[in-house]
Design an enzyme around this catalytic site. Structure first.
Site, PDB file in Angstrom:
ATOM      1  CB  CYS A   3      -0.994   0.200   1.066  1.00  0.00           C
ATOM      2  SG  CYS A   3      -0.073  -0.149   2.886  1.00  0.00           S
ATOM      3  CG  HIS A  63      -4.621   0.508   3.668  1.00  0.00           C
ATOM      4  ND1 HIS A  63      -3.858  -0.531   2.753  1.00  0.00           N
ATOM      5  CD2 HIS A  63      -5.683   1.162   2.881  1.00  0.00           C
ATOM      6  CE1 HIS A  63      -4.359  -0.238   1.735  1.00  0.00           C
ATOM      7  NE2 HIS A  63      -5.407   0.538   1.687  1.00  0.00           N
ATOM      8  CG  ASP A  81      -6.991   1.693  -1.074  1.00  0.00           C
ATOM      9  OD1 ASP A  81      -5.779   1.769  -1.443  1.00  0.00           O
ATOM     10  OD2 ASP A  81      -7.403   1.084  -0.327  1.00  0.00           O
TER      11      ASP A  81
END
Lengths: 685, 344
Positions: free
Chosen positions: A430, A474, A490
């Site tokens: 991420c 994250h 995202d």
């Protein structure tokens, strides 16, 4: 009455003054003191460095061996040893002072003090500081395991105190271990009502008088204030809970559970950092499209300030401020479990208008010069074909989806980290995606920033709450679009949708919910949560609400003080009642039978004076009650025989005598001769 | 260290004076706190109005420690530490309660002491009753410098012995005694004063090297050759007041009862121990001389008569007579009437 000889020890006893003749400890109290030190240090052993614990354990064992043999090391040995071990403990923390350094020093000193334990005074000071060590352990960690260890410590310390006091008063016959421990437990049980009254009702401080000392070492996991690709990796391996959440209504879908942490908007070519001065400005406005979610979040200590909230929080609870970027920040580092009542909007528009368009746009598109030239070239090329920001976003995500892979073990990146990632390794997690995506957006002229936090959660059906683990850490991006405000993108979900849908396990193949020990895990998590809720979460605010059932809406310290006084009084009465009721040994049945016999005689007019011996009384009674003279004499005689030569009477005979005593009834009077009251002083007991 | 400073002596004097004055006021207002004068009839039961409690030095230390713990825990809003602090604090309080209860209801039922000669320690024997409700541990008894500790089982009687120094013949008041305990944790001193209305008799100290017994002429012939301790005539059970040297330890161990040797009343000559015959000595020295002679005569198995102003005892011999004589000597009026009963 059977006479017990006095336990008068001819050797040293503490007199009234106690200090005039210092009492040397005997072996038993020495060993108890050593045991108390070990028990009191148990909680600290859970948090101190392992090697220090090992050294202290060896020292303790050596001290016990010396105490058993009654050897006192000479000062030339003790002093350098003390300096050496204390120095080593300090060195373990690089000579920085903090709570943990203090605790380590205290533990060291306690163990070393055992080497010069001689007198009752020494033992008492050691025991006092041992109690203090248990308390110091709580400054470092407050888990339930800690409390159990500390409770054990208190029991052993109090027992050792009793042992020392008993030795001091020269009791030759000490109670056995079991009796000893039982009496300590009884003492503690009797103390519990008052302790609970104090705990719940003693007025709490809403804000501390002085700051909590920091720790010399950072040992807790959590998000940091900056992010360079590769940082969070250690978090992914940490399966411990970061957050426990209980929603008031239905929980949002898991894919919408973005827990907002620090927002990073400054990029130096390698790492993203916060811009603290900008965060002081009023928060960006939010338009809420659906009813806000209310929930109670219990965040594990991180020693940092950020407070996690579901994207995006609407208000800040007490002691927490809502920053410009809508991250929550506590006024002080969170060094213990904290509970927050929060509300968030899941459907929202954040910052439809930039408050300071020129400054903001400049800030959120700023990039260092001369970094990542290939990316810049790519974006310049894209911008030539389209000016629509959404199109740029779509292209980037498509590209990620097509060519990139998600892995927790990516290759390391060099100076132009984004270039190398986008055109070289094409793998990462991420942080890599969020960082690269945000840089691309900025190069495309779109205001963008990185948001760090957690994503996802696991429902605990037992406790009805959700657990967010550190492995759910994250990072994602937010871009600002005209009319839509800050929009969450995202990029990781474009690469690995399973990461968002099923959590990290969805990618690695394992599923947290399906393992055979999941119920066990749920149960223990539930226990920890309840503990947090009941014990750790109780603060000044909760205390003010405590009296609500009694009609006190918002109790101030005066009301609380009054309530405390009342509750403490009730608790003391309860303790007193229990103490006064106690009877160490039940009365012998024969004694009871004799008393009933006496009652019958008293009713007939002959009462026994306390100082009267049974036989003398029998003679007096026989004279006054001629009809019963023989029976009274016989029963009293047998009773006296039992009372003063107990061992000689067979149990069967004792029972028989008890029955006979109970069966005694004085014959009805014929004459008017009421017996005179007993002789002696009537007022005497 | 303090005493060496100039003016310290004066200060010390002032302090002593002040404390005396405070004690006098306390004696008047709170007789139970000091109990200097008020004598009490036995049995004495300790009740709440006469039991006092103060923290002992370690108790103060623990109190301070717990206070620091509580303040720290409140400040850091550290709940487990706060709980720990409150548990310890209330455990201290419960220990106070338990110590108080181990004194409350304690009964002093009897104080006994066998007479001794002045200068010998007088062994006082206190009988305490625990009562039927609780057993009591870690109790201590203090009188002056001497103290002894004891425990009593439920419903039992404990006999505690304390040696009293004696210096003067005559009645010796027991004085006030302190019953105290630090039970169970040693953090509080809980005490009560008792001033029993009892006195014990102190016989005069016999003269160390007195001349031989003044034998009268008719008693010259037969001498009893039996010394004491050679051949006891019979054994009987121990009675309070019997001298320890008469206890037949071997026989006692065999029977389980204390047995005492009793000697045949020996037949010997009569001696006259006359106050008038030692007129050359000072007053107290006469008493000491006569005491020595009485003891010697008894030891040698003679029949003896004691003549002191206003009293004539004997002729007789035996334990009872001996004690009667010593008692008469002990109670002879003091040359200066101030000394009696002034021992504290």
């Amino acid at each position: 009455m059977s006479a017990a000889t006095a336990d008068a020890a001819a050797t040293d006893l503490a007199g009234w003054r106690g200090q005039a003749t210092p009492v040397r400890l005997d072996r038993r109290s020495l060993l108890w003191t050593a045991a108390a030190v070990a028990a009191a240090l148990l909680p600290l052993a859970l948090v101190l460095p392992a090697w220090l614990v090992a050294v202290l354990a060896v020292l303790w064992a050596a001290a016990v061996a010396l105490l058993r043999r009654g050897i006192l090391l000479p000062m030339v040995v003790r002093l350098p040893l003390t300096l050496l071990v204390a120095g080593a403990a300090l060195a373990a923390y690089d000579f920085r002072f903090g709570r943990d350094t203090g605790a380590a020093l205290l533990a060291t000193m306690l163990v070393l003090k055992l080497l010069e334990l001689r007198r009752a005074r020494d033992a008492r000071s050691v025991l006092g500081f041992a109690l203090f060590a248990s308390m110091a352990a709580f400054l470092l960690d407050q888990g339930p395991a800690m409390l159990l260890a500390a409770a054990l410590g208190v029991v052993v310390v109090l027992t050792a105190l009793a042992e020392v006091a008993d030795h001091e008063s020269g009791a030759l016959r000490r109670p056995r271990l079991r009796t000893r421990l039982l009496s300590t437990l009884k003492l503690l049980a009797l103390s519990l009502p008052l302790a609970l009254a104090g705990f719940f009702l003693f007025p709490r401080l809403a804000s501390p008088l002085w700051g909590v000392p920091g720790k010399a070492t950072e040992s807790r996991t959590g998000l940091s204030d900056d992010m360079a690709p590769g940082d969070i990796a250690s978090l992914y391996l940490d399966d411990s809970p970061a957050l426990r959440v209980r929603f008031e209504g239905a929980a949002p879908p898991r894919s919408a559970m973005y827990w907002r942490g620090p927002v990073l908007s400054q990029f130096d070519g390698r790492s993203w950092t916060r811009t603290p001065y900008r965060e002081l400005i009023a928060p960006e406005p939010v338009d809420v499209h659906a009813a806000p979610l209310r929930y109670r979040s219990m965040q594990e200590p991180t020693d940092r300030r950020y407070v996690l909230a579901l994207d995006v929080p609407l208000a800040a609870p007490r002691g927490v401020s809502l920053q410009r970027t809508r991250s929550l920040s506590s006024r002080r580092p969170l060094d213990q479990v904290e509970t927050f009542e929060l509300q968030s909007a899941v459907h929202y528009t954040l910052g439809r208008e930039l408050s300071y368009p020129a400054v903001d746009r400049q800030h959120y598109t700023a990039l260092p010069e001369q970094f990542n030239p290939r990316t810049r070239a790519l974006l310049d090329e894209w911008r030539r074909s389209t000016s629509d920001p959404q199109e740029l976003i779509r292209r980037a995500l498509q590209w990620f989806n097509r060519e990139f892979t998600y892995t927790l073990e990516p290759q390391l990146l060099g100076r132009d980290s984004v270039d190398e990632f986008l055109f070289g390794t094409k793998e990462g997690y991420c942080e890599h995606f969020a960082s690269a995506f945000t840089v691309m957006m900025r190069m495309g002229g779109i205001p963008a920033r990185v948001v760090t936090g957690y994503q996802g959660g696991y429902p605990n059906t037992m406790g009805g709450h959700w657990v967010v683990r550190h492995s759910d850490a994250h990072a994602w991006s937010e871009v600002w679009l005209q009319d839509r405000g800050w929009v969450r993108i995202d990029p990781t979900s474009a690469v690995a949708p399973a990461r968002i849908e099923d959590g990290l396990e969805g990618l690695t193949g394992g599923n947290a919910e399906d393992v055979w020990w999941a119920p066990l895990r749920n149960a223990s998590d539930w226990a920890v949560r309840s503990w947090n809720e009941l014990m750790l979460g109780f603060d000044a605010a909760r205390q003010r609400q405590l009296l609500r059932p009694l009609g006190v809406e918002d109790a101030d310290w005066k009301t609380l003080g009054g309530a405390f006084a009342i509750a403490a009084g009730v608790a003391l009465l309860l303790t007193l009642a229990l103490v006064l009721r106690e009877r160490s040994a039940p009365l012998d049945p024969l004694l009871r039978a004799y008393r009933s016999f006496l009652r019958r005689l008293a009713r007939a007019g002959v009462a026994k004076a306390p100082q009267e011996a049974p036989l003398a009384f029998a003679e007096r009674a026989a004279a006054l009650l001629p009809a019963d003279a023989e029976r009274v004499r016989a029963l009293s005689g047998r009773y006296a025989q039992w009372r003063y030569a107990r061992a000689q009477m067979a149990p069967a005979l004792q029972r028989e005598l008890a029955v006979a005593l109970r069966a005694f009834r004085a014959s009805p009077r014929r004459g008017p001769a009421r017996a005179r009251p007993m002789p002696g002083k009537p007022g005497e007991r | 260290m303090l005493a060496r400073l100039p003016g310290a002596a004066a200060l010390h004097h002032l302090a002593v004076d002040a404390s005396r004055r405070i004690m006098r006021v306390a004696e008047r207002r709170l007789p139970a706190l000091t109990r200097w004068r008020a004598l009490e009839q036995l049995p004495v039961v300790l009740d709440r109005r006469r039991i006092y409690v103060l923290p002992s030095p370690p108790g103060l230390f623990f109190g301070l420690l717990v206070a620091v713990m509580l303040i720290g825990a409140l400040n850091y809003n550290n709940n487990p530490a706060l709980m720990l602090g409150f548990v310890v604090a209330s455990a201290l309080h419960t220990s106070l309660l338990s110590g108080y209860l181990s004194l409350r209801g304690l009964r002093l039922v009897q104080v006994q002491g066998s007479p001794v000669h002045a200068g010998e320690p007088l062994r006082l024997r206190f009988s305490f009753e625990a009562g039927e409700r609780r057993s009591r541990r870690g109790l201590c008894l203090q009188r002056g410098q001497a103290h002894a500790c004891f425990s009593i089982a439920i419903g039992a009687v404990a006999e505690v012995e304390i040696d009293l120094p004696t210096s003067q013949r005559g009645w010796l008041p027991i004085g006030r005694i302190r019953v105290f305990t630090r039970h169970p944790l040693g953090l509080f001193r809980i005490w009560s004063w008792i001033h029993p209305d009892r006195r014990v008799l102190v016989y005069p100290a016999p003269e160390a090297s007195a001349p031989a017994l003044p034998r009268s002429s008719e008693a010259g012939g037969q001498r009893n050759r039996r010394g004491p301790g050679e051949e006891p005539h019979s054994l009987r059970e121990y009675r309070v007041g019997d001298p320890l040297r008469l206890v037949a330890w071997k026989r006692s161990a065999r029977t389980g009862h204390l047995m005492v040797r009793e000697f045949e009343t020996p037949v010997g000559g009569d001696v006259q121990l006359d106050w008038a015959r030692v007129a050359e000595l000072p007053y107290e020295a006469r008493i000491r001389r006569l005491s020595r002679w009485v003891l010697d005569a008894e030891r040698e198995g003679l029949r003896y008569t004691l003549l002191v102003p206003g009293t004539r005892l004997g002729p007789a011999s035996g334990s009872d007579h001996l004690h009667a004589c010593l008692r008469a000597l002990a109670l002879l009026p003091q040359p200066h009437q101030h000394a009696a009963g002034n021992d504290r």
